[in-house]
Design a protein around this motif. Structure first.
Motif, PDB file in Angstrom:
ATOM      1  N   PHE A  11       0.765  -1.196   0.056  1.00 34.62           N
ATOM      2  CA  PHE A  11      -0.082   0.002   0.038  1.00 34.62           C
ATOM      3  C   PHE A  11       0.877   1.173   0.092  1.00 34.62           C
ATOM      4  N   SER A  12       1.938   1.285   0.754  1.00 32.46           N
ATOM      5  CA  SER A  12       2.752   2.363   1.174  1.00 32.46           C
ATOM      6  C   SER A  12       3.565   2.586  -0.338  1.00 32.46           C
ATOM      7  N   ILE A  13       3.705   1.576  -1.050  1.00 34.88           N
ATOM      8  CA  ILE A  13       4.525   1.786  -2.474  1.00 34.88           C
ATOM      9  C   ILE A  13       3.733   2.272  -3.455  1.00 34.88           C
ATOM     10  N   CYS A  14       2.303   1.697  -3.443  1.00 33.81           N
ATOM     11  CA  CYS A  14       1.387   2.360  -4.420  1.00 33.81           C
ATOM     12  C   CYS A  14       1.174   3.797  -4.204  1.00 33.81           C
ATOM     13  N   CYS A  15       0.956   4.162  -2.917  1.00 34.23           N
ATOM     14  CA  CYS A  15       0.701   5.503  -2.522  1.00 34.23           C
ATOM     15  C   CYS A  15       1.980   6.775  -2.989  1.00 34.23           C
ATOM     16  N   PHE A  16       3.325   5.928  -2.802  1.00 35.51           N
ATOM     17  CA  PHE A  16       4.412   6.736  -3.263  1.00 35.51           C
ATOM     18  C   PHE A  16       4.227   6.911  -4.812  1.00 35.51           C
ATOM     19  N   LEU A  17       3.998   5.779  -5.480  1.00 40.03           N
ATOM     20  CA  LEU A  17       4.091   5.742  -6.960  1.00 40.03           C
ATOM     21  C   LEU A  17       2.798   6.572  -7.489  1.00 40.03           C
ATOM     22  N   PHE A  18       1.755   6.758  -6.899  1.00 39.05           N
ATOM     23  CA  PHE A  18       0.744   7.409  -7.544  1.00 39.05           C
ATOM     24  C   PHE A  18       0.937   8.999  -7.049  1.00 39.05           C
ATOM     25  N   GLY A  19       1.605   9.263  -6.108  1.00 34.56           N
ATOM     26  CA  GLY A  19       1.841  10.809  -5.819  1.00 34.56           C
ATOM     27  C   GLY A  19       2.969  11.284  -6.779  1.00 34.56           C
ATOM     28  N   ALA A  20       4.018  10.311  -7.090  1.00 26.46           N
ATOM     29  CA  ALA A  20       5.040  10.578  -8.027  1.00 26.46           C
ATOM     30  C   ALA A  20       4.608  10.807  -9.285  1.00 26.46           C
ATOM     31  N   LEU A  21       3.539  10.127  -9.864  1.00 24.92           N
ATOM     32  CA  LEU A  21       2.910  10.117 -11.207  1.00 24.92           C
ATOM     33  C   LEU A  21       1.940  11.172 -11.249  1.00 24.92           C
ATOM     34  N   THR A  22       1.353  11.523 -10.250  1.00 21.72           N
ATOM     35  CA  THR A  22       0.418  12.843 -10.427  1.00 21.72           C
ATOM     36  C   THR A  22       0.987  14.038 -10.180  1.00 21.72           C
ATOM     37  N   THR A  23       2.341  14.421  -9.844  1.00 17.69           N
ATOM     38  CA  THR A  23       2.771  15.395  -9.596  1.00 17.69           C
ATOM     39  C   THR A  23       3.438  15.921 -10.897  1.00 17.69           C
ATOM     40  N   LYS A  24       2.723  17.263 -11.283  1.00 15.97           N
ATOM     41  CA  LYS A  24       3.081  17.771 -12.673  1.00 15.97           C
ATOM     42  C   LYS A  24       4.385  18.439 -12.483  1.00 15.97           C
ATOM     43  N   ALA A  25       5.316  18.146 -13.410  1.00 14.13           N
ATOM     44  CA  ALA A  25       6.619  18.791 -13.274  1.00 14.13           C
ATOM     45  C   ALA A  25       6.515  20.042 -14.162  1.00 14.13           C
ATOM     46  N   ALA A  26       7.723  20.636 -14.308  1.00 15.85           N
ATOM     47  CA  ALA A  26       7.772  21.834 -15.280  1.00 15.85           C
ATOM     48  C   ALA A  26       7.556  21.573 -16.678  1.00 15.85           C
ATOM     49  N   ASP A  27       6.772  22.190 -17.473  1.00 13.63           N
ATOM     50  CA  ASP A  27       6.665  21.772 -18.875  1.00 13.63           C
ATOM     51  C   ASP A  27       7.986  21.759 -19.689  1.00 13.63           C
ATOM     52  N   GLU A  28       8.044  21.490 -20.901  1.00  8.09           N
ATOM     53  CA  GLU A  28       9.206  21.133 -21.907  1.00  8.09           C
ATOM     54  C   GLU A  28       9.676  22.651 -21.970  1.00  8.09           C
ATOM     55  N   ARG A  29       9.131  23.943 -21.686  1.00  5.26           N
ATOM     56  CA  ARG A  29       9.948  25.036 -21.798  1.00  5.26           C
ATOM     57  C   ARG A  29      10.621  25.377 -20.698  1.00  5.26           C
ATOM     58  N   LEU A  30      10.928  24.614 -19.587  1.00  3.83           N
ATOM     59  CA  LEU A  30      12.100  24.711 -18.624  1.00  3.83           C
ATOM     60  C   LEU A  30      13.236  25.196 -19.443  1.00  3.83           C
ATOM     61  N   GLY A  31      13.797  26.330 -18.992  1.00  7.04           N
ATOM     62  CA  GLY A  31      15.036  26.595 -19.305  1.00  7.04           C
ATOM     63  C   GLY A  31      15.085  27.558 -20.496  1.00  7.04           C
ATOM     64  N   THR A  32      13.947  27.750 -21.090  1.00  8.19           N
ATOM     65  CA  THR A  32      13.757  28.720 -22.379  1.00  8.19           C
ATOM     66  C   THR A  32      13.561  30.049 -21.803  1.00  8.19           C
ATOM     67  N   VAL A  33      13.516  31.114 -22.550  1.00  5.55           N
ATOM     68  CA  VAL A  33      13.399  32.529 -22.464  1.00  5.55           C
ATOM     69  C   VAL A  33      12.154  33.003 -22.980  1.00  5.55           C
ATOM     70  N   VAL A  34      11.063  33.536 -21.985  1.00  9.61           N
ATOM     71  CA  VAL A  34       9.810  34.013 -23.046  1.00  9.61           C
ATOM     72  C   VAL A  34       9.882  35.402 -22.531  1.00  9.61           C
ATOM     73  N   ASP A  35       9.839  36.306 -23.474  1.00 12.68           N
ATOM     74  CA  ASP A  35       9.770  37.815 -23.179  1.00 12.68           C
ATOM     75  C   ASP A  35      10.849  38.326 -22.253  1.00 12.68           C
ATOM     76  N   GLY A  36      11.958  37.972 -22.161  1.00 14.01           N
ATOM     77  CA  GLY A  36      13.028  38.285 -21.337  1.00 14.01           C
ATOM     78  C   GLY A  36      12.980  37.730 -20.092  1.00 14.01           C
ATOM     79  N   SER A  37      12.312  36.593 -19.814  1.00 17.32           N
ATOM     80  CA  SER A  37      12.250  35.883 -18.499  1.00 17.32           C
ATOM     81  C   SER A  37      12.651  34.442 -18.878  1.00 17.32           C
ATOM     82  N   LEU A  38      13.832  34.236 -18.142  1.00 22.22           N
ATOM     83  CA  LEU A  38      14.120  32.724 -17.947  1.00 22.22           C
ATOM     84  C   LEU A  38      13.079  31.893 -17.503  1.00 22.22           C
ATOM     85  N   LEU A  39      12.764  30.861 -17.651  1.00 24.64           N
ATOM     86  CA  LEU A  39      11.466  29.709 -17.069  1.00 24.64           C
ATOM     87  C   LEU A  39      12.365  28.915 -16.271  1.00 24.64           C
ATOM     88  N   VAL A  40      12.252  28.908 -14.987  1.00 30.58           N
ATOM     89  CA  VAL A  40      12.911  28.250 -14.107  1.00 30.58           C
ATOM     90  C   VAL A  40      12.034  27.378 -12.963  1.00 30.58           C
TER      91      VAL A  40
END
Length: 160
Positions: A11-40
């Motif tokens: 049960f603990s392993i399932c909860c951990f995996l579910f939490g890890a899979l549902t946490t949205k990471a930064a999108d593919e634009r991480l590290g790019t610059v949009v209108d002068g602001s670096l996305l971090v």
């Protein structure tokens, strides 16, 4: 008893995996610059103005965005002058990246201080996760009939 321990571990392993899979990471634009602001990613971003080449009164300004967790952020900014001014102003725009442009979702100020060389402002806001946010600061000094203004921008901070 042994079956209960196995069940708890699974049960603990399932909860951990579910939490890890549902946490949205930064999108593919991480590290790019949009209108002068670096996305971090991180907990805080801060942006500064440069000293005006010909500014007699206005020295500098800054804006800062801090991720306080649970979709709560703190917006802070200030304006500093080289000399005492009749008015010193700071306005802070909390902006969210929508598509490829920054949209202002909250405006704090203007906060005006009279007969001084410094003003600051700060406020907490609740926001939606899954976006990049930044602060655009507007900084103004007024002395007599002379008004000097500049802007500051932070990098774009990913809020989960």
């Amino acid at each position: 008893m042994k079956i209960q321990k196995i069940f708890v571990v699974l049960f603990s392993i399932c909860c951990f995996l579910f939490g890890a899979l549902t946490t949205k990471a930064a999108d593919e634009r991480l590290g790019t610059v949009v209108d002068g602001s670096l996305l971090v990613e991180g907990m805080e971003v801060e942006g500064f103005t440069q000293t005006m080449a010909r500014g007699t009164y206005l020295g500098a300004g800054s804006g800062k965005l801090t991720n306080k967790g649970n979709h709560s952020v703190n917006v802070f900014g200030n304006t500093t002058c080289n000399k005492i001014c009749d008015e010193v102003k700071v306005t802070l725009h909390l902006q969210r990246l929508e598509g490829n442009s920054w949209a202002t979702i909250y405006t704090l100020g203007p906060k005006v201080a009279k007969n001084t060389n410094y003003v600051s402002n700060s406020k907490n806001y609740t926001i939606k996760g899954g976006y990049y946010y930044r602060i655009k600061g507007s900084h103004t000094a007024i002395k007599g009939s002379t008004a000097e203004s500049t802007a500051s921008y932070t990098d774009g901070l990913w809020i989960k």
